[in-house]
Design an enzyme around this catalytic site. Structure first.
Site, PDB file in Angstrom:
ATOM      1  N   GLY A 122       0.871  -1.170   0.000  1.00 34.30           N
ATOM      2  CA  GLY A 122       0.000   0.000   0.000  1.00 34.30           C
ATOM      3  C   GLY A 122       0.912   1.225   0.000  1.00 34.30           C
ATOM      4  O   GLY A 122       1.827   1.320   0.843  1.00 34.30           O
ATOM      5  N   GLN A 136      -5.332  -8.858  -2.509  1.00 35.83           N
ATOM      6  CA  GLN A 136      -5.419  -7.797  -1.489  1.00 35.83           C
ATOM      7  C   GLN A 136      -6.861  -7.559  -1.043  1.00 35.83           C
ATOM      8  O   GLN A 136      -7.119  -7.260   0.125  1.00 35.83           O
ATOM      9  CB  GLN A 136      -4.840  -6.476  -2.037  1.00 35.83           C
ATOM     10  CG  GLN A 136      -3.330  -6.428  -2.113  1.00 35.83           C
ATOM     11  CD  GLN A 136      -2.810  -6.891  -3.456  1.00 35.83           C
ATOM     12  OE1 GLN A 136      -3.465  -7.638  -4.173  1.00 35.83           O
ATOM     13  NE2 GLN A 136      -1.615  -6.462  -3.803  1.00 35.83           N
ATOM     14  N   ASP A 149      -1.356   4.768  -6.431  1.00 32.55           N
ATOM     15  CA  ASP A 149       0.075   4.641  -6.156  1.00 32.55           C
ATOM     16  C   ASP A 149       0.868   5.815  -6.697  1.00 32.55           C
ATOM     17  O   ASP A 149       1.976   6.090  -6.247  1.00 32.55           O
ATOM     18  CB  ASP A 149       0.613   3.332  -6.744  1.00 32.55           C
ATOM     19  CG  ASP A 149       0.166   2.173  -5.876  1.00 32.55           C
ATOM     20  OD1 ASP A 149      -0.995   1.747  -6.016  1.00 32.55           O
ATOM     21  OD2 ASP A 149       0.964   1.744  -5.018  1.00 32.55           O
ATOM     22  N   ASN A 205      -2.793   2.638 -10.227  1.00 35.69           N
ATOM     23  CA  ASN A 205      -3.291   1.912  -9.055  1.00 35.69           C
ATOM     24  C   ASN A 205      -3.263   0.425  -9.393  1.00 35.69           C
ATOM     25  O   ASN A 205      -2.888   0.017 -10.500  1.00 35.69           O
ATOM     26  CB  ASN A 205      -4.697   2.398  -8.675  1.00 35.69           C
ATOM     27  CG  ASN A 205      -5.120   1.870  -7.310  1.00 35.69           C
ATOM     28  OD1 ASN A 205      -4.368   1.956  -6.349  1.00 35.69           O
ATOM     29  ND2 ASN A 205      -6.303   1.298  -7.226  1.00 35.69           N
ATOM     30  N   LYS A 206      -3.674  -0.375  -8.447  1.00 38.58           N
ATOM     31  CA  LYS A 206      -3.622  -1.828  -8.575  1.00 38.58           C
ATOM     32  C   LYS A 206      -4.234  -2.318  -9.891  1.00 38.58           C
ATOM     33  O   LYS A 206      -5.268  -1.815 -10.318  1.00 38.58           O
ATOM     34  CB  LYS A 206      -4.340  -2.437  -7.380  1.00 38.58           C
ATOM     35  CG  LYS A 206      -4.406  -3.937  -7.312  1.00 38.58           C
ATOM     36  CD  LYS A 206      -3.057  -4.620  -7.444  1.00 38.58           C
ATOM     37  CE  LYS A 206      -2.002  -4.138  -6.489  1.00 38.58           C
ATOM     38  NZ  LYS A 206      -0.638  -4.634  -6.805  1.00 38.58           N
TER      39      LYS A 206
END
Ligand code: MRU
Length: 351
Positions: free
Chosen positions: A55, A200, A241, A251-252
């Site tokens: 994270g 996650q 991120d 991001n993810k």
């Protein structure tokens, strides 16, 4: 919402113990809650690389404590001397993961603090790392208020990855908005995507919400578009991120696909991230380094191989959602609606 009421926020993944760091080992959740002890910067870099801590904000905070641990290992007359001695360790921490800009931001801030310090340099950088952690928690609570205020009472939301207390100093970014939204009665139902391949969402977000008294409903990532079509969710709420100067957001992996589906179905897209995730030096998303992780994360599940031997796999773990697909970026400095470069600069280049 009473910000000191921590009914919906009990987990703290990073604990500084004066001469070592304890990290709640996220590889072992949800069935084991075990702390990993880090005694030096090398331990911290390894924990970041291997996702014991993950994270974007949590990576930055852990790295800041890693700088303090590096400093505790040297004798130096002043900050410049100390920086010269621990520079290789700072560089190793900086390189432990490539995409989350909070890591580079935290190392830069710690290095600047060190270089400006005199003989009390160790006390100063210890205070700086503590300030980074405290500011993150305060930013999250502020973003929780700002983001929740945008959500109509009784809404359903979908989130992706884990952006909660586990991913930050506490409270969380996107999950902080969800915490605040639930506390205020604005959010009636929370869907969490499982976030293949590392899980996650399934392993961390579902557990974290359950710990804090918010019942999650898990979906397969591939169920997101279908969920949106049913009308059950009004918002896709995710973290980041790295947010570029034009609002493009890394991001993810899977966030981009969710945002495209959201646009198609009239579901609004909210990105929630502190200003430490904003990278005005990167003009647009094509310039972001996307971390590629080992094929093993795809080929195995729970330690068990689930794919035939000899099959190749490609495992990018982040993607970039263009600013044009984002309805609002929520930061502690304010909201950026329909983000573009001018709107980003209006918030982040204010004197
Ligand atoms: O690979 P991870 O688990 O570190 O990726 C995390 C994410 O993509 C989060 O959405 C992001 O870092 C924001 S966390 C508040």
């Amino acid at each position: 919402m009473d910000l000191d009421d921590n009914r919906h926020d009990r987990i703290r993944p990073i604990q500084w113990r004066g001469d070592h760091l304890l990290l709640l080992d996220q590889r072992r959740l949800p069935f084991e809650t075990v702390n990993l002890r880090c005694d030096n910067a090398t331990d911290v870099a390894k924990a970041i690389r291997e996702l014991a801590v993950r994270g974007a904000p949590a990576i930055g905070i852990s790295a800041a404590w890693g700088v303090v641990l590096a400093g505790q290992g040297v004798q130096a007359a002043n900050g410049v001397d100390a920086e010269r001695q621990i520079a290789p360790q700072l560089d190793a921490l900086n390189a432990s993961r490539p995409t989350a800009v909070n890591l580079m931001w935290a190392i830069r801030r710690m290095r600047e603090s060190l270089l400006a310090a005199g003989e009390d340099w160790l006390a100063l950088i210890t205070a700086e790392a503590g300030a980074i952690a405290r500011e993150d928690l305060a930013a999250n609570r502020r973003m929780g208020q700002l983001g929740a205020a945008l959500i109509a009472p009784g809404s359903g939301v979908l989130t992706h990855c884990n952006t909660g207390s586990l991913a930050t100093a506490g409270f969380g970014t996107a999950l902080g908005v969800i915490r605040a939204g639930v506390a205020e009665g604005r959010i009636a139902k929370v869907y969490a995507g499982e976030t293949r391949p590392w899980g996650q969402g399934a392993r961390l977000t579902a557990w974290e919400l359950q710990q804090d008294g918010i019942p999650p409903t898990l979906i397969a990532d591939s169920a997101a578009a279908h969920l949106m079509k049913t009308g059950a969710v009004q918002w896709l709420i995710v973290g980041a991120d790295r947010i570029c100067a034009n609002g493009d957001t890394a991001n993810k992996i899977g966030t981009y696909a969710h945002a495209i589906a959201a646009k198609h179905h009239g579901v609004k897209v909210m990105v929630v991230a502190p200003s430490s995730t904003v990278d005005l030096a990167t003009a647009h998303g094509d310039d972001i380094e996307i971390e590629l992780r080992e094929a093993r994360e795809l080929l195995f599940a729970g330690g068990q191989r689930v794919v035939a031997e000899g099959v190749a796999a490609w495992n990018p773990v982040f993607d970039v959602t263009p600013g044009s697909l984002i309805d609002v970026i929520v930061t502690e400095k304010g909201l950026i609606e329909q983000p573009d470069e001018a709107r980003m600069r209006a918030v982040f280049c204010r004197p």
